[in-house]
Design an enzyme around this catalytic site. Structure first.
Site, PDB file in Angstrom:
ATOM      1  N   CYS A 100       0.864  -1.189   0.000  1.00  0.00           N
ATOM      2  CA  CYS A 100       0.000   0.000   0.000  1.00  0.00           C
ATOM      3  C   CYS A 100       0.898   1.236   0.000  1.00  0.00           C
ATOM      4  O   CYS A 100       1.740   1.391   0.872  1.00  0.00           O
ATOM      5  CB  CYS A 100      -0.887  -0.033   1.240  1.00  0.00           C
ATOM      6  N   CYS A 104      -3.282   7.619  -1.605  1.00  0.00           N
ATOM      7  CA  CYS A 104      -4.599   7.744  -2.248  1.00  0.00           C
ATOM      8  C   CYS A 104      -5.669   8.281  -1.305  1.00  0.00           C
ATOM      9  O   CYS A 104      -6.615   8.930  -1.755  1.00  0.00           O
ATOM     10  CB  CYS A 104      -5.071   6.399  -2.775  1.00  0.00           C
ATOM     11  N   THR A 191      -4.259   4.947   7.318  1.00  0.00           N
ATOM     12  CA  THR A 191      -3.257   4.540   6.339  1.00  0.00           C
ATOM     13  C   THR A 191      -2.279   5.685   6.075  1.00  0.00           C
ATOM     14  O   THR A 191      -2.696   6.791   5.745  1.00  0.00           O
ATOM     15  CB  THR A 191      -3.961   4.142   5.029  1.00  0.00           C
ATOM     16  N   GLU A 258      -0.671   1.425   9.124  1.00  0.00           N
ATOM     17  CA  GLU A 258      -1.821   2.116   9.671  1.00  0.00           C
ATOM     18  C   GLU A 258      -1.469   2.545  11.099  1.00  0.00           C
ATOM     19  O   GLU A 258      -0.588   1.945  11.716  1.00  0.00           O
ATOM     20  CB  GLU A 258      -3.062   1.198   9.702  1.00  0.00           C
ATOM     21  N   HIS A 293     -12.717   5.901  -2.795  1.00  0.00           N
ATOM     22  CA  HIS A 293     -11.746   4.922  -2.288  1.00  0.00           C
ATOM     23  C   HIS A 293     -12.108   3.503  -2.742  1.00  0.00           C
ATOM     24  O   HIS A 293     -11.226   2.651  -2.905  1.00  0.00           O
ATOM     25  CB  HIS A 293     -11.599   5.026  -0.773  1.00  0.00           C
ATOM     26  N   TYR A 297      -9.460   0.862  -5.071  1.00  0.00           N
ATOM     27  CA  TYR A 297      -9.078  -0.544  -4.889  1.00  0.00           C
ATOM     28  C   TYR A 297      -9.089  -1.322  -6.208  1.00  0.00           C
ATOM     29  O   TYR A 297      -8.463  -2.368  -6.312  1.00  0.00           O
ATOM     30  CB  TYR A 297     -10.006  -1.212  -3.870  1.00  0.00           C
ATOM     31  N   CYS A 300      -5.125  -0.289  -7.052  1.00  0.00           N
ATOM     32  CA  CYS A 300      -3.974  -0.696  -6.222  1.00  0.00           C
ATOM     33  C   CYS A 300      -3.947  -2.196  -5.963  1.00  0.00           C
ATOM     34  O   CYS A 300      -2.899  -2.833  -6.064  1.00  0.00           O
ATOM     35  CB  CYS A 300      -3.942   0.084  -4.922  1.00  0.00           C
ATOM     36  N   GLU A 448      -7.339  -5.567   4.498  1.00  0.00           N
ATOM     37  CA  GLU A 448      -7.765  -4.254   4.032  1.00  0.00           C
ATOM     38  C   GLU A 448      -8.718  -4.381   2.847  1.00  0.00           C
ATOM     39  O   GLU A 448      -9.612  -3.546   2.669  1.00  0.00           O
ATOM     40  CB  GLU A 448      -6.565  -3.388   3.663  1.00  0.00           C
TER      41      GLU A 448
HETATM   42 FE1  SF4 Z   1      -3.323   1.939   0.041  1.00  0.00          FE
HETATM   43 FE2  SF4 Z   1      -4.752   1.070  -2.012  1.00  0.00          FE
HETATM   44 FE3  SF4 Z   1      -5.874   2.701  -0.185  1.00  0.00          FE
HETATM   45 FE4  SF4 Z   1      -4.009   3.573  -1.924  1.00  0.00          FE
HETATM   46  S1  SF4 Z   1      -6.067   2.804  -2.418  1.00  0.00           S
HETATM   47  S2  SF4 Z   1      -4.126   4.029   0.233  1.00  0.00           S
HETATM   48  S3  SF4 Z   1      -2.666   1.810  -2.072  1.00  0.00           S
HETATM   49  S4  SF4 Z   1      -5.093   0.589   0.112  1.00  0.00           S
HETATM   50 FE    FE Z   2      -7.255   1.688   2.166  1.00  0.00          FE
END
Ligand code: SF4
Ligand code: FE
Length: 497
Positions: A100, A104, A191, A258, A293, A297, A300, A448
């Site tokens: 991660c 983001c 995060t 985190e 968000h 996902y 990422c 996550e």
């Molecule tokens: Fe982390 Fe993915 Fe959230 Fe970006 S979108 S902060 S990489 S978990």
């Molecule tokens: Fe996240």
């Protein structure tokens, strides 16, 4: 300095007087700590790639506020193409870090707060949107990493914020002054909090009258007076404290993190306040941030999935099993699942629409479908990777045993796979699979995927709300030639007889 280099970012974050506790100790140089450093490296990658001519198109954008080139992580999306590029950028970074990369949450918060403050000002004649625009210019000019902070500790889930026995379980305003507000509470599971220059706070749930002190959004520097963080543990984290473990770690360079961020009576000046008591807008902010968000996902996790699929394919090759039809089929299944997530990320972006403020919002239904799939598919991909890897990924001796003068040659001999691949390569790939499925990176790739950006039930509520069942019932009626008016007339006639 609209685009910082990786080195400038690291230097800038180290300059902050951030208070972080880990294993009961207040750390002196948190960013040099071996458990924390890999997560800093992941964020640093978002700066490094912005200077790579090959990645520039995905990693940067032109700010509509300043006209300058900015890192896409600081950008307010101006069209569906921006939303698509965001997902592609996240996949790329997942591929580069297998972790991660944290930045983001800030980008998603920027876009949600930008459009919501516009709506609040329209309804109440406030100045939140202007405040936020100025804040965004500051963020963009200084290329900051910001922790978009939503999740409160929440205490008794059956009670609203103002009904909790302990009033601090949702972050709240404890004092209103002419020059600003004082806030108290905490944000959990944050995060990248330790690697962020700023925290951008949002409420965690829709609120009702009575919850005014909890309907609050604002920004503060990470080292503001009254803020401290408690770092979250990860599975196998203390391996990073051992010597000679680079093979055992699976991924030495990158990670995520985190933390619990505590706000112990923190002052927020008026110009950094973006919501202050307008309870009916808390829900809009939550829904928009969560939507972005959930889209994220689809980028990422797919990038990290690419690394895991590659590692499984290598493990099969090193075991001499690459040609087995069931192995090939498992790799196909993993690819199918991973690309399905990507399809969802791209689809909700392509169907994005302009908000009243002018920035672009993803399609909410499709983003929720995306995240719902993310609560399932990475688990299946991880299961298949473990299946292909074999039990050795969890029974293999340590790097020290492999390097030992007496037992090392035995390890070398008995853990060898196919002839032309050194045993060490096999170990490294198996440890990477272990890291992604059971180790420090499993936080990001597995749990996550379940709970980040909202647990599965939160998406199901949104899917129910956005699914438009009435429209679909009408479609069916038309095809089936069900005419409701004549049906009720016939029923009425039958009753009279
Ligand atoms: Fe982390 Fe993915 Fe959230 Fe970006 S979108 S902060 S990489 S978990
Ligand atoms: Fe996240």
């Amino acid at each position: 300095m609209a685009l910082m280099t990786k080195e400038q970012y690291i230097e800038s974050i180290k300059k902050l007087d951030i208070k972080v506790y880990l294993f009961g100790e207040l750390l002196e140089n948190p960013h040099d700590h071996p458990i924390i450093r890999p997560s800093l490296n992941s964020v640093a990658m978002t700066y490094e790639l912005a200077h790579d001519p090959e990645c520039e198109d995905l990693m940067t954008a032109t700010s509509h506020l300043t006209g300058e080139k900015v890192n896409r992580f600081c950008h307010l999306h101006q069209n569906p193409e921006d939303l698509v590029k965001k997902v592609k950028m996240q996949r790329l970074l997942g591929q580069k870090t297998a972790a991660c990369f944290q930045r983001c949450v800030g980008m998603d918060a920027f876009n949600a707060v930008y459009s919501t403050t516009y709506e609040i000002d329209k309804a109440y004649g406030k100045n939140y949107h202007e405040n936020f625009k100025k804040y965004m210019e500051y963020v963009q000019k200084n290329d900051l990493t910001v922790d978009g902070a939503m999740t409160d500790p929440k205490g008794n889930r059956g009670l609203s914020p103002s009904k909790q026995e302990d009033p601090d379980l949702f972050l709240r305003v404890v004092e209103r002054r002419p020059d600003g507000i004082v806030v108290r509470g905490a944000k959990a599971h944050q995060t990248g909090a330790v690697n962020s220059h700023e925290h951008l706070i949002m409420p965690t749930i829709a609120m009702k009258p009575g919850d005014e002190d909890y309907a609050v959004s604002f920004a503060v520097p990470t080292d503001a007076e009254g803020i401290f963080m408690i770092y979250g543990r990860q599975s196998c984290d203390t391996r990073k404290l051992e010597e000679d473990v680079d093979i055992d770690l699976g991924n030495t360079e990158f990670g995520g993190h985190e933390a619990l961020v505590v706000f112990d009576d923190v002052f927020v000046p008026n110009e950094r306040i973006f919501l202050n008591g307008e309870v009916e807008f808390a829900g809009m902010l939550v829904e928009r941030f969560a939507g972005y968000h959930r889209q994220s996902y689809g980028g990422c996790k797919v990038g990290v999935g690419d690394v895991l699929i590659g590692a499984a394919a290598l493990a099969a090759e090193y075991n001499g099993a690459a040609k087995a039809s069931h192995v090939k089929d498992k790799l196909i299944e993993m690819t199918h699942l991973n690309e399905t997530l990507y399809c969802c990320g791209i689809a909700c972006s392509s169907e994005g629409y302009a908000t009243d403020a002018g920035n672009y919002q993803i399609d909410l239904l499709l983003a929720n479908i995306c995240k719902q799939n993310v609560t399932r598919f990475p688990y299946e991909i991880a299961r298949l990777a473990e299946d292909i890897a074999g039990g050795l990924m969890v029974t293999m001796p340590s790097q020290k045993d492999f390097k030992h003068p007496v037992i090392g040659p035995y390890c070398e001999k008995y853990f060898k796979g196919i002839d032309n691949v050194p045993t060490e390569h096999r170990m490294r790939v198996l440890r990477l699979i272990e890291n992604l499925t059971l180790g420090t990176a499993a936080v990001g790739y597995r749990t996550e995927s379940m709970h980040g950006a909202g647990s599965p039930q939160a998406q199901r509520i949104m899917i129910a709300r956005q699914g438009n069942l009435e429209f679909k019932k009408d479609l069916a009626k038309r095809i089936a030639k069900v005419d409701e008016a004549s049906i009720s007339e016939r029923q009425a006639a039958a009753t009279i007889k």
